[in-house]
Design an enzyme around this catalytic site. Structure first.
Site, short mmCIF file in Angstrom:
data_model
loop_
_atom_site.label_atom_id
_atom_site.label_comp_id
_atom_site.label_asym_id
_atom_site.label_seq_id
_atom_site.Cartn_x
_atom_site.Cartn_y
_atom_site.Cartn_z
N GLU A 414 38.11 50.46 34.86
CA GLU A 414 38.72 49.95 33.62
C GLU A 414 37.84 48.86 33.05
O GLU A 414 37.47 47.93 33.76
CB GLU A 414 40.08 49.31 33.89
CG GLU A 414 41.21 50.27 34.09
CD GLU A 414 42.55 49.57 34.25
OE1 GLU A 414 42.72 48.44 33.75
OE2 GLU A 414 43.42 50.16 34.89
C1 NOJ Z 1 45.12 46.79 33.89
C2 NOJ Z 1 46.07 47.94 34.04
O1 NOJ Z 1 45.71 48.69 35.15
C3 NOJ Z 1 46.15 48.84 32.82
O2 NOJ Z 1 47.19 49.74 32.99
C4 NOJ Z 1 46.28 48.03 31.56
O3 NOJ Z 1 46.33 48.88 30.44
C5 NOJ Z 1 45.12 47.06 31.47
N1 NOJ Z 1 45.15 46.17 32.61
C6 NOJ Z 1 45.12 46.22 30.20
O4 NOJ Z 1 46.14 45.29 30.24
#
Ligand code: NOJ
Length: 585
Positions: A414
């Site tokens: 991410e």
């Molecule tokens: C981490 C989380 O895993 C994810 O689901 C979320 O969208 C992002 N943070 C952004 O807040």
């Protein structure tokens, strides 16, 4: 919204420091924040985007799906922004083909998604019932991805625990979750492992533990301060290890896949690099974040600094044992080494200084750390309150992971940025800037020797953003949530990210500048089209609301006033942009 981030935001102190660090095998002096490195990624580097089940699927009660803790949490008043729920969200459950077209448009190598546990096991317990229709949905998704040459990277737990397990046992507070989770994972390996080769056991267990069981901002909303998070994390780490062993002993030889975990971590930089206390405080911040989970998984036990701090404070509070649970020596060797690759989620950075919290003034995870978080107000923060763009922190975090955990194979699971406006905005030049700079710092880290194999932009679509509801949009694609068809529109960042992918990096300055210009130029037309569409929707909403005597003031504001003001903003900026372009020509 993470409490620590809120605290950091409140502290809003200007900090001017020379950003140096003490890691030995890393040439920090070469880390000139402003220099952009032109170059490409290693061959075979995997480019992707992601999302998660509860955030995108919708269909919360369809085809035999059971309730998750998020279904129940969001249906209680006052838990999320405007009481938003993920009931329908992006309706991803019905839009596999449409969304894969978007991935093709981006030329993605991989797509990261999660499996909703209660969709395939409605109570969370295998012997109760397995839901064939739910299993089928992921079958189709995986097949479609593979047919389009997109590798699925599958997360088993992205926060949506079956509600029955919460009610019956207290969720992750209870040791029995380990076996239930293992049964669920085993079914996924059995059913999908012939096609899925990258498994992530848990997404961001830090959030599950701290926001779910310490602050209560996330489901299940428990506020077990000073103990709940440590207990939840303890069971999660053991559950991860168990699932890794299950794969290793029962499936690996046949399926030849890999099992990892995705950890989230901000980078913490000492406020004053000449002050030993600040240096130690910054290290503690990172150890209490990513180290909490990574150290047991790579080295067999919690970071020494966590054991010391929580242990000492527990003694001062008159407790006979530490609030941080401990692993037996057998458990330590069972947990150590249970990671074929490490998933890393990263968005932002904080400056850290030492701050002592006396033990007699209540106990929390946050006060256990004895630190204060600060931010530089000059850091851009285009989106979520907590999310400042500090690209150089990404390179530092990656180098920290390399040195601390023996240079593991890393997938960035991410990274991305939101916009906080409720407005429609497809010309997301700040997102282009964020991706450009963060991806570049990752490239520098790879040149430092960090073993990063892939990058996942977060996220493919705008989606349900947990306690922030739909107020924060992280997507490369804009989703019109007000329209029941949930249409998707590409933001300018799609054009930019696509070019990074196609060139496998940043070939040269002229080209990269060109990409940025082209991406923002083309978006203004789509922006106007979308604005017109929104205007039509707003008009329809006004009529509907006028005829509905029960319309609340809040609805009037969110459904009429905000969109109207936004539409006007966009039209004015479009005219302004055209004026500027004319002037330039
Ligand atoms: C981490 C989380 O895993 C994810 O689901 C979320 O969208 C992002 N943070 C952004 O807040």
């Amino acid at each position: 919204m993470m409490l620590s981030h809120r605290v950091g935001r409140v502290c809003h102190v200007l900090v001017l420091v020379l950003c140096l660090s003490s890691a030995e095998d890393f040439d920090w002096s070469a880390n000139n924040h402003d220099s952009f490195y032109y170059g490409t990624f290693p061959n075979g580097f995997s480019w992707g985007a992601g999302g998660s089940a509860y955030q995108t699927e919708g269909a919360w009660d369809k085809d035999g799906k059971g309730l998750s803790i998020w279904d129940v949490f969001t249906h209680k008043k006052g838990k999320t922004f405007l009481n938003d729920t993920g009931d329908s969200s992006c309706d991803g459950y019905y839009k596999i083909k449409d969304d894969i077209l978007l991935m093709k448009e981006l030329n993605l190598n991989h797509y990261r998604f999660s499996i909703s546990w209660p969709r395939i096991m409605p109570t969370g317990i295998k012997s109760d019932h397995v839901n064939e229709k739910g299993l089928k949905y992921y079958d189709v998704l995986i097949d479609e991805l593979l047919e389009n040459s997109i590798t699925p990277i599958v997360t088993l737990y992205h926060w949506d625990l079956p509600q029955v397990l919460q009610e019956k046992y207290g969720g992750w507070q209870n040791i029995s979750m380990i076996n239930y989770f293992n049964d669920f994972a085993n079914l996924c390996f059995e059913r999908y492992g012939d096609r899925v080769k990258y498994w992530i056991t848990f997404n961001n267990p830090w959030s599950v533990a701290v926001e779910g069981y310490e602050t209560g901002e996330h489901a299940p909303g428990l506020k077990l301060r000073g103990t709940g998070a440590y207990r939840a994390a303890h069971h999660i780490i053991k559950a991860h290890a168990k699932v890794w062993h299950t794969y290793d002993s029962q499936w690996r030889s046949k399926q030849k896949g890999m099992v990892g975990i995705s950890l989230y971590g901000d980078w913490g930089e000492p406020v004053d690099i000449t002050n030993q206390k600040d240096i130690e405080a910054a290290e503690r911040y990172v150890q209490f974040y990513i180290g909490w989970f990574a150290t047991p998984i790579f080295h067999g036990d919690y970071p020494q600094v966590m054991k010391d701090f929580i242990g000492r404070k527990s003694t001062q509070q008159g407790l006979g044992t530490s609030r941080l649970p401990s692993f037996s020596s057998q458990e330590k060797s069972y947990i150590k080494g249970t990671c074929d690759f490490l998933g890393v989620g990263h968005f932002t950075t904080r400056y850290i200084t030492q701050k002592t919290f006396p033990s007699n003034r209540g106990t929390t995870y946050f006060s256990d750390r004895d630190i204060a978080e600060l931010v530089d107000p000059r850091w851009p923060d285009p989106g979520s309150e907590w999310l400042y763009s500090v690209p150089w922190g990404f390179r530092r975090l990656l180098n920290f992971i390399k040195t601390q955990y023996g240079n593991p194979m890393i997938f960035i699971t991410e990274n991305g940025v939101s916009e906080k406006m409720m407005c429609t905005e497809l010309c997301d030049d700040w997102r282009i800037q964020y991706y450009k700079d963060y991806i570049n710092e990752m490239l520098k880290a790879i040149r430092d020797g960090v073993n990063v194999k892939g990058y996942t932009a977060w996220s493919l679509l705008d989606k349900f953003e947990w306690d922030e509801g739909y107020s924060e949009r992280f997507g490369l694609y804009y989703v019109d949530f007000k329209n029941k068809n949930k249409p998707r529109y590409p933001k300018a960042s799609v054009q930019f990210y696509k070019r990074v992918i196609n060139s496998n990096g940043f070939p040269n300055q002229r080209e990269v500048e060109n990409w940025k210009r082209k991406a923002t130029e083309t978006c203004s037309t789509s922006n106007q089209l979308l604005a017109a569409e929104e205007q039509r929707n707003t008009a329809a909403n006004i009529l509907r609301l006028i005829h509905d005597p029960l319309t609340s003031h809040m609805e009037m504001v969110t459904e009429v006033v905000v969109p109207t003001v936004c539409t006007l903003c966009i039209l004015i900026s479009a005219v302004f942009l055209m004026f500027l372009l004319r002037k330039r020509n």
